[in-house]
Design an enzyme around this catalytic site. Structure first.
Site, PDB file in Angstrom:
ATOM      1  N   ASP A  32       0.895  -1.266   0.224  1.00 47.69           N
ATOM      2  CA  ASP A  32       0.048  -0.015  -0.030  1.00 47.69           C
ATOM      3  C   ASP A  32       1.059   1.485  -0.008  1.00 47.69           C
ATOM      4  O   ASP A  32       1.912   1.048   0.816  1.00 47.69           O
ATOM      5  CB  ASP A  32      -0.954   0.609   1.258  1.00 47.69           C
ATOM      6  CG  ASP A  32      -2.334   0.953   0.909  1.00 47.69           C
ATOM      7  OD1 ASP A  32      -3.015   0.378   1.096  1.00 47.69           O
ATOM      8  OD2 ASP A  32      -1.467   2.494   1.804  1.00 47.69           O
ATOM      9  N   ASN A  89     -12.455  -3.113   2.884  1.00 48.86           N
ATOM     10  CA  ASN A  89     -13.474  -1.958   3.101  1.00 48.86           C
ATOM     11  C   ASN A  89     -14.512  -1.657   1.914  1.00 48.86           C
ATOM     12  O   ASN A  89     -14.137  -1.556   0.888  1.00 48.86           O
ATOM     13  CB  ASN A  89     -12.566  -0.349   2.994  1.00 48.86           C
ATOM     14  CG  ASN A  89     -12.072  -0.464   4.364  1.00 48.86           C
ATOM     15  OD1 ASN A  89     -12.568  -1.146   5.833  1.00 48.86           O
ATOM     16  ND2 ASN A  89     -10.622  -0.250   3.725  1.00 48.86           N
ATOM     17  N   HIS A 102     -10.538  -4.934  -2.919  1.00 47.15           N
ATOM     18  CA  HIS A 102      -9.186  -5.209  -2.538  1.00 47.15           C
ATOM     19  C   HIS A 102      -9.499  -5.699  -0.834  1.00 47.15           C
ATOM     20  O   HIS A 102     -10.456  -5.595  -0.302  1.00 47.15           O
ATOM     21  CB  HIS A 102      -8.241  -4.354  -2.724  1.00 47.15           C
ATOM     22  CG  HIS A 102      -8.662  -2.992  -2.494  1.00 47.15           C
ATOM     23  ND1 HIS A 102      -9.571  -2.060  -3.273  1.00 47.15           N
ATOM     24  CD2 HIS A 102      -8.775  -2.164  -1.444  1.00 47.15           C
ATOM     25  CE1 HIS A 102     -10.311  -0.856  -2.569  1.00 47.15           C
ATOM     26  NE2 HIS A 102      -9.601  -1.131  -1.297  1.00 47.15           N
TER      27      HIS A 102
END
Ligand code: 5GP
Ligand code: ZN
Length: 116
Positions: A32, A89, A102
Site C-alpha cells: 500500500d 472496506n 481489494h
C-alpha cells in the site's frame, strides 16, 4: 476486463508502477502506498469488480483465492503466528476509496477492535 479509469486495473496492467510482492493468474499483491502498519499489502483480483457488494456466485473462487493468498503471505512473511488483520472496506460508509475490490493485509503491530 480492464475498466477505464480504474487505478487498480492500471496497476494490474503495469501502466502504474507498484511494489509487487506476489502475483499469479488470479491476483496480484503489492505494498500500500500509505501503509497503516509495518506491513500493509493489498491483494487484488486481476479481474475488475467494484466491491464486495458486487460480488456474485461467479466470484466465489476468486474471493477464496484472495483470502488464501493473504494468509499465505502472512505465513511467508513471518507474522502469521503473532497475528494480523484482513480488511475489505466496502462502499462509502465502509471506507472504500478505490472501487476495484481489494483485501488489505496488515501486520507487524497490535490492532484493536472495533476499528474506527
Ligand atoms: P480503500 O480505502 O479503498 O479500502 O483502500 C484503498 C487503498 O489503496 C488505500 O489504503 C490507499 O493508500 C491505497 N492506494 C491508493 N492509491 C494507491 C496507489 O497508487 N498505489 C498503491 N500501492 N496504493 C494505493
Ligand atoms: Zn479495476
Amino acid at each position: 476486463m480492464e475498466q477505464q479509469d480504474c487505478l487498480f486495473c492500471k496497476i494490474v496492467a503495469g501502466d502504474i508502477p507498484s511494489a509487487k510482492v506476489y502475483e499469479d493468474d488470479v491476483c496480484i499483491a503489492f505494498n500500500d502506498i500509505a501503509p497503516q502498519a509495518p506491513t500493509h499489502i493489498l491483494v487484488i483480483p486481476r479481474e475488475h469488480f467494484r466491491s464486495l457488494d458486487e460480488a456474485a456466485e461467479k466470484h466465489k473462487e476468486t474471493l477464496g483465492h484472495l483470502l488464501l493468498t493473504a494468509a499465505e503471505l502472512a505465513r511467508s512473511m513471518g507474522f502469521a503466528e503473532k497475528g494480523y488483520r484482513v480488511v475489505i472496506n466496502t462502499n462509502d460508509e465502509g471506507g472504500q476509496t478505490v472501487f476495484h475490490l481489494h483485501v488489505h493485509l496488515l501486520g507487524g503491530r497490535q490492532f484493536i477492535f472495533p476499528p474506527g
